[in-house]
Design a protein around this motif. Structure first.
Motif: not given
Length: 73
Positions: A24-31, A57-58, A60-68
């Motif tokens: 099994t391979s999984v990409a993305d830190s949240w996944a 989850r919140m 992760n969303w905040w980091g992806d949306t606001v920070v990045l």
């Protein structure tokens, strides 16, 4: 290394991190975090329960949306 994209290409990702766990391979830190939590319930929890997972989850969303989103408009 992060610039060696051919090393991770077989795992359906062009970005790191990629976790390889047997077949099994999984990409993305949240996944990856969710995969580890669900696949290895006998190990110490990454989230400390469903409330912690929801908070993660919140964040992760905040980091992806606001920070990045602010760094890379």
């Amino acid at each position: 290394r992060f610039s060696e994209k051919d090393a991770i290409a077989p795992h359906q990702s062009d970005k790191v991190p990629v976790l390889i766990d047997g077949e099994t391979s999984v990409a993305d830190s949240w996944a990856i975090a969710n995969y580890l939590e669900d696949t290895y319930p006998d190990r110490p929890s990454l989230f400390g329960g469903e409330g912690g997972r929801a908070m993660g989850r919140m964040l992760n969303w905040w980091g992806d949306t606001v920070v990045l989103g602010g760094i890379f408009p």
